[in-house]
Scaffold this motif. Structure first.
Motif, PDB file in Angstrom:
ATOM      1  N   LEU A  74       0.827  -1.201   0.000  1.00 37.79           N
ATOM      2  CA  LEU A  74       0.000   0.000   0.000  1.00 37.79           C
ATOM      3  C   LEU A  74       0.860   1.249   0.000  1.00 37.79           C
ATOM      4  O   LEU A  74       0.635   2.184  -0.781  1.00 37.79           O
ATOM      5  CB  LEU A  74      -0.923  -0.001   1.222  1.00 37.79           C
ATOM      6  N   THR A  75       1.860   1.291   0.877  1.00 40.22           N
ATOM      7  CA  THR A  75       2.786   2.419   0.942  1.00 40.22           C
ATOM      8  C   THR A  75       4.018   1.970   1.713  1.00 40.22           C
ATOM      9  O   THR A  75       4.094   0.831   2.190  1.00 40.22           O
ATOM     10  CB  THR A  75       2.129   3.647   1.610  1.00 40.22           C
ATOM     11  N   SER A  76       4.998   2.855   1.821  1.00 35.23           N
ATOM     12  CA  SER A  76       6.214   2.580   2.586  1.00 35.23           C
ATOM     13  C   SER A  76       6.545   3.803   3.424  1.00 35.23           C
ATOM     14  O   SER A  76       6.196   4.924   3.074  1.00 35.23           O
ATOM     15  CB  SER A  76       7.391   2.261   1.649  1.00 35.23           C
ATOM     16  N   TYR A  77       7.221   3.561   4.536  1.00 27.97           N
ATOM     17  CA  TYR A  77       7.687   4.642   5.397  1.00 27.97           C
ATOM     18  C   TYR A  77       9.216   4.580   5.449  1.00 27.97           C
ATOM     19  O   TYR A  77       9.789   3.527   5.755  1.00 27.97           O
ATOM     20  CB  TYR A  77       7.147   4.494   6.824  1.00 27.97           C
ATOM     21  N   TYR A  78       9.896   5.684   5.160  1.00 26.97           N
ATOM     22  CA  TYR A  78      11.349   5.685   5.287  1.00 26.97           C
ATOM     23  C   TYR A  78      11.897   7.107   5.185  1.00 26.97           C
ATOM     24  O   TYR A  78      11.287   7.992   4.580  1.00 26.97           O
ATOM     25  CB  TYR A  78      12.014   4.815   4.219  1.00 26.97           C
ATOM     26  N   ASN A  79      13.051   7.286   5.840  1.00 27.83           N
ATOM     27  CA  ASN A  79      13.849   8.486   5.642  1.00 27.83           C
ATOM     28  C   ASN A  79      14.940   8.219   4.622  1.00 27.83           C
ATOM     29  O   ASN A  79      15.287   9.084   3.825  1.00 27.83           O
ATOM     30  CB  ASN A  79      14.473   8.947   6.969  1.00 27.83           C
ATOM     31  N   GLN A  80      15.511   7.014   4.675  1.00 29.93           N
ATOM     32  CA  GLN A  80      16.517   6.589   3.711  1.00 29.93           C
ATOM     33  C   GLN A  80      16.014   5.337   3.010  1.00 29.93           C
ATOM     34  O   GLN A  80      15.584   4.385   3.665  1.00 29.93           O
ATOM     35  CB  GLN A  80      17.854   6.304   4.412  1.00 29.93           C
ATOM     36  N   TYR A  81      16.099   5.348   1.675  1.00 30.17           N
ATOM     37  CA  TYR A  81      15.649   4.191   0.894  1.00 30.17           C
ATOM     38  C   TYR A  81      16.704   3.100   0.997  1.00 30.17           C
ATOM     39  O   TYR A  81      17.716   3.121   0.313  1.00 30.17           O
ATOM     40  CB  TYR A  81      15.423   4.620  -0.554  1.00 30.17           C
ATOM     41  N   ARG A  82      16.460   2.178   1.911  1.00 34.97           N
ATOM     42  CA  ARG A  82      17.402   1.092   2.160  1.00 34.97           C
ATOM     43  C   ARG A  82      16.621  -0.180   2.458  1.00 34.97           C
ATOM     44  O   ARG A  82      15.769  -0.195   3.343  1.00 34.97           O
ATOM     45  CB  ARG A  82      18.310   1.423   3.348  1.00 34.97           C
ATOM     46  N   THR A  83      16.886  -1.239   1.698  1.00 36.07           N
ATOM     47  CA  THR A  83      16.208  -2.518   1.922  1.00 36.07           C
ATOM     48  C   THR A  83      17.266  -3.622   2.012  1.00 36.07           C
ATOM     49  O   THR A  83      17.669  -4.185   1.005  1.00 36.07           O
ATOM     50  CB  THR A  83      15.213  -2.826   0.785  1.00 36.07           C
ATOM     51  N   PRO A  84      17.734  -3.900   3.211  1.00 36.21           N
ATOM     52  CA  PRO A  84      18.822  -4.876   3.382  1.00 36.21           C
ATOM     53  C   PRO A  84      18.463  -6.268   2.856  1.00 36.21           C
ATOM     54  O   PRO A  84      17.320  -6.712   2.968  1.00 36.21           O
ATOM     55  CB  PRO A  84      19.022  -4.913   4.903  1.00 36.21           C
ATOM     56  N   ASN A 278      18.619   2.415 -16.425  1.00 35.36           N
ATOM     57  CA  ASN A 278      17.204   2.013 -16.554  1.00 35.36           C
ATOM     58  C   ASN A 278      16.560   2.136 -15.177  1.00 35.36           C
ATOM     59  O   ASN A 278      16.317   1.143 -14.495  1.00 35.36           O
ATOM     60  CB  ASN A 278      17.099   0.574 -17.062  1.00 35.36           C
ATOM     61  N   PRO A 279      16.328   3.373 -14.751  1.00 34.38           N
ATOM     62  CA  PRO A 279      15.910   3.593 -13.350  1.00 34.38           C
ATOM     63  C   PRO A 279      14.605   2.893 -12.986  1.00 34.38           C
ATOM     64  O   PRO A 279      13.623   2.943 -13.730  1.00 34.38           O
ATOM     65  CB  PRO A 279      15.762   5.116 -13.258  1.00 34.38           C
ATOM     66  N   GLY A 280      14.617   2.231 -11.842  1.00 36.95           N
ATOM     67  CA  GLY A 280      13.405   1.621 -11.312  1.00 36.95           C
ATOM     68  C   GLY A 280      12.727   2.561 -10.336  1.00 36.95           C
ATOM     69  O   GLY A 280      13.293   3.565  -9.904  1.00 36.95           O
ATOM     70  N   ALA A 281      11.510   2.236  -9.980  1.00 37.70           N
ATOM     71  CA  ALA A 281      10.726   3.092  -9.090  1.00 37.70           C
ATOM     72  C   ALA A 281      11.085   2.823  -7.633  1.00 37.70           C
ATOM     73  O   ALA A 281      11.214   1.675  -7.208  1.00 37.70           O
ATOM     74  CB  ALA A 281       9.238   2.869  -9.315  1.00 37.70           C
ATOM     75  N   LYS A 282      11.227   3.909  -6.875  1.00 37.71           N
ATOM     76  CA  LYS A 282      11.403   3.766  -5.435  1.00 37.71           C
ATOM     77  C   LYS A 282      10.061   3.419  -4.804  1.00 37.71           C
ATOM     78  O   LYS A 282       9.006   3.718  -5.367  1.00 37.71           O
ATOM     79  CB  LYS A 282      11.917   5.072  -4.842  1.00 37.71           C
ATOM     80  N   PRO A 283      10.077   2.830  -3.631  1.00 31.74           N
ATOM     81  CA  PRO A 283       8.807   2.574  -2.938  1.00 31.74           C
ATOM     82  C   PRO A 283       8.060   3.878  -2.685  1.00 31.74           C
ATOM     83  O   PRO A 283       8.650   4.861  -2.245  1.00 31.74           O
ATOM     84  CB  PRO A 283       9.254   1.930  -1.613  1.00 31.74           C
ATOM     85  N   GLY A 284       6.792   3.898  -3.004  1.00 32.00           N
ATOM     86  CA  GLY A 284       5.993   5.100  -2.768  1.00 32.00           C
ATOM     87  C   GLY A 284       5.834   5.354  -1.282  1.00 32.00           C
ATOM     88  O   GLY A 284       5.561   4.431  -0.513  1.00 32.00           O
ATOM     89  N   ARG A 285       6.023   6.583  -0.862  1.00 31.03           N
ATOM     90  CA  ARG A 285       5.852   6.911   0.552  1.00 31.03           C
ATOM     91  C   ARG A 285       4.879   8.065   0.757  1.00 31.03           C
ATOM     92  O   ARG A 285       4.728   8.569   1.867  1.00 31.03           O
ATOM     93  CB  ARG A 285       7.186   7.225   1.215  1.00 31.03           C
TER      94      ARG A 285
END
Length: 783
Positions: A74-84, A278-285
């Protein structure tokens, strides 16, 4: 060469010897010689002993993911886009590229590379500045972890300050860290941590941001480019500086050749390839980006998490939570389409409730059994573009708006049934009716009906047909607004602790409350009606199913040591008696199901035989209207009103709008696509004891008596007499005496009930309809 440089070179020679003899501690004994007289008083051993090594190696600020019921994001919460991700999911090239360019002796040293440090110090001395850092990957991991974990400006500054003290602390922590973690674990943390530009932190975010792929799918030249970004992400950003980015990429490839990771042929072949992004989309926040028109749910969720549950925003944005919500994308789409569909379906005018319309329409869908919010829909999109009138950031589906009219009549009805009046209770409050107990300011409270109603309706018929005068008469019988307001509170019309309106209605004894002219919240209306559907159990609305920390366990409040959210703790059994709820449901089925004269909600019926109960409501002046419909499993509240004072539109051919028009139709259009997800389940039957109440048969026959005799006889029986004010033709009774009464002798009455009498004219009825209590044989009236 200057004298100072010569002195420092001599010191470096001593340092090399010291390293060979004693490692870090001995080498650091000579740092004061190089660093200056400011710390000369301390020995290297004392310096090392004084350095604190408290360090949390957990990767900071990871993305929290918010999931719908179907598992979609549905959405994402973040200050820094990081997905370990684990090291084994990072592919072949990126780990090798990073080691080659940043720390080629990574697998040889113990966290502090003395050889690299000496080389860097020598270069810095000779250059007269700081051209090389000499930090290992482990030291870089320490420095950047401290930087990203910093919560104050002072902590951020301390993490990057150019001092020997900072370097010493990093080195000592790095050595200790390598005793706790394997090399691969350290490399994994490093690759998940680092800033790689363009708002991406860690290799997975970078791989998606620049190339739209997972790290395991990175080509050699792509991995080399990402590895080169770590040194200076802004300078080597390929979007803005493609030439510098390519030069840096090729330096990385050369390093990989020199360390034996690549053959010269492989490296040179990779250098020939151009940079292709080929940029991908960041998680929508942003809630404006929420899929399936879920922006209003998304907005409500944030408020619930931060205000109701008290989760700090920093925890939501930095701790990598998994938040499982109650959001049903297909229900949301059905509700939105149901609202927007009325224009085309009924008025052939898509603007009646179109996205750009100044008329607002909203629908809240709840699971009636547990309070789960399934959808929050309206005829606008969630967004804050000031140039787009189809957007709004006001969460109308969850906020008070205008009045909901007769939907509030359930509250005196529930109160009266709980007090034992029974469903056949007659108030005698025929139109127009002047309240015996309540005032409108300094004047008596007078109310009429919207349309024509038969006199002396019983409660069950007055409720589903929605007769205004009946319920003001019922308020007179109850005697005070207090118990009615208490029932509304118990059913959930207001959020817990929100007593402002309830207190006002009680203080002013506002009889108009029952007719719903005040500001109504569609979400709270849905809660109140869900209490009926759920057989008297009230469930507070919840938008979440579970809130999990990065370890997959429920997120715990450090202050209380208890989970922030515990499923199933939001419901209160017996908020109203189950038998009363069952009896009200049985009555409200008549408002929707086919075959009931005078029903107002027939357009909500889906036509599949499923039992649907509901109640319509229209505020004064037709400025707003509502329909609340429900089954035993799901409830949906529909409200619509204009931003300006104007009558809401009616169905084609109708002059004015009512809740049984557009709102009921919106409900049906949505539920035709929602109710199929539920099995057909019938409501329990009315409770016989509640339906009967504590009524008895009226023992008094006033027909033929004088008004005084009638009043006296009724008073002795514990009943109240009231003159209808409308004479009745009855040739068998002399003029001036009682010619008819309601309820008639032998009909059910509750203690204290009003018995209405009508004075005879003494004239024959001439075929006029019989009043209640008139005998066709003696009066000539028509039954």
């Amino acid at each position: 060469m200057s004298g100072s440089s010569s002195f420092k070179l001599v010191a470096l020679v001593k340092l090399v010897v010291a390293v060979a003899c004693g490692g870090l501690v001995v080498a650091l004994m000579l740092f004061p010689v190089i660093g200056g007289a400011g710390i000369a008083a301390k020995s290297g051993a004392k310096m090392v002993a004084d350095v604190a090594t408290n360090f949390n190696a957990q990767t900071p600020t990871t993305v929290s993911t918010v999931l719908a019921v179907d598992g979609s994001v549905l959405t994402s919460y973040y200050n820094q886009y990081r997905t370990p991700i684990p090291l084994d999911q990072m592919g072949t090239w990126i780990p090798k590229a990073i080691v080659a360019i940043e720390d080629k002796r990574f697998y040889e040293h113990n966290g502090f590379d003395t050889t690299g440090m000496i080389r860097a110090l020598a270069q810095n001395v000779l250059s007269g500045g700081v051209s090389q850092g000499g930090s290992t990957l482990t030291q870089q991991l320490v420095k950047n972890t401290l930087l990203y974990q910093a919560s104050t400006q002072a902590e951020q500054q301390a993490a990057v300050e150019q001092t020997i003290g900072r370097k010493l602390r990093e080195a000592k922590i790095a050595i200790e860290l390598e005793k706790e973690l394997s090399k691969d674990q350290i490399l994994e943390k490093y690759l998940n941590l680092m800033n790689m530009g363009q708002g991406a932190y860690g290799v997975r975010a970078a791989a998606i941001t620049y190339f739209g792929v997972e790290p395991s799918d990175l080509a050699l030249e792509q991995a080399a480019l990402l590895a080169g970004l770590v040194q200076t992400p802004t300078k080597f950003n390929p979007f803005n500086n493609p030439k510098d980015a390519k030069k840096r990429r090729d330096i990385v490839l050369s390093a990989m050749i020199s360390t034996g990771v690549l053959s010269a042929a492989e490296g040179e072949e990779a250098m020939k390839k151009p940079i292709v992004l080929n940029p991908g989309a960041k998680p929508g926040r942003s809630c404006s980006e929420a899929p399936s028109q879920g922006g209003f749910f998304c907005d409500y969720l944030w408020t619930y998490l931060t205000k109701t549950l008290g989760i700090p925003p920093a925890v939501l944005k930095e701790d990598g939570l998994t938040i499982k919500t109650t959001f049903q994308p297909s229900f949301q789409e059905a509700a939105t389409n149901g609202i927007l569909g009325v224009g085309e379906a009924l008025a052939k005018d898509a603007g009646v409730f179109g996205l750009a319309d100044e008329r607002l329409a909203m629908m809240d869908v709840l699971d009636a059994t547990n309070g789960n919010i399934l959808a929050l829909a309206m005829n606008k999109r969630f967004g804050n573009d000031p140039n787009d009138i189809s957007q709004t950031v006001v969460n109308y589906p969850s906020l008070p708006g205008k009045g909901a009219g007769s939907t509030y009549k359930i509250f005196p009805a529930v109160t009266a049934l709980a007090q034992g009046v029974g469903i056949n209770f007659v108030t005698g409050a025929n139109a127009p009716y002047t309240s015996k107990k309540f005032k409108d300011g300094l004047k008596p409270y007078v109310v009429s009906n919207a349309g024509k109603y038969a006199d002396n309706l019983p409660l069950w018929k007055a409720l589903y047909q929605s007769a205004n005068t009946y319920f003001v008469g019922l308020e007179d019988h109850i005697g005070s607004m207090d118990p009615i307001v208490d029932v509304a509170t118990a059913m959930g019309l207001w959020a817990p602790g929100d007593t402002a309106i309830a207190d006002q209605v009680k203080a002013q004894q506002q009889a108009s409350f029952t007719l719903g002219p005040g500001s109504a919240n569609p979400l709270r209306l849905a809660v109140a009606y869900a209490t009926l559907a759920n057989r008297g159990t009230r469930c507070e609305p919840v938008p979440v199913l579970d809130i999990l920390g990065p370890d997959g366990q429920p997120l715990v409040d450090p202050k209380t040591k208890a989970p922030y959210f515990t499923p199933g703790t939001n419901c209160t059994p017996n908020a109203i008696p189950p038998g009363v709820a069952d009896t009200i449901n049985d009555i409200l089925l008549k408002d929707v199901m086919p075959g009931h004269a005078g029903q107002t909600g027939r357009r909500a019926y889906t036509g599949d035989g499923r039992q649907i109960a509901g109640k319509t409501g229209t505020a004064q002046g037709n400025e707003s209207y509502a329909f609340i419909g429900y089954t035993p499993q799901v409830v949906a509240s529909v409200m619509a009103y204009g931003l300006h004072r104007e009558a809401m539109p009616g169905l084609p051919g109708a002059e004015e709008g009512f809740g049984g028009g557009y709102p009921a139709t919106m409900w049906r259009l949505a539920m035709e696509n929602i109710l199929g997800s539920y099995p057909m389940v019938n409501f329990p039957p009315a409770d016989p004891k509640v339906a009967a109440g504590n009524t008895a048969k009226n023992p008094v026959n006033c027909v033929g008596k004088t008004p005084a005799q009638c009043k006296s006889a009724l008073a002795k029986a514990g009943l109240t007499a009231a003159d209808s004010g409308v004479p009745v033709d009855n040739k068998s009774v002399p003029a001036g005496r009682v010619g008819a009464q309601s309820p008639a002798v032998g009909q059910p009455v509750a203690p204290g009930a009003v018995v209405t009498y009508s004075i005879s004219t003494g004239k024959p009825s001439n075929g006029q309809p019989c009043a209640e209590g008139q005998d066709p044989a003696t009066t000539g009236c028509t039954p």
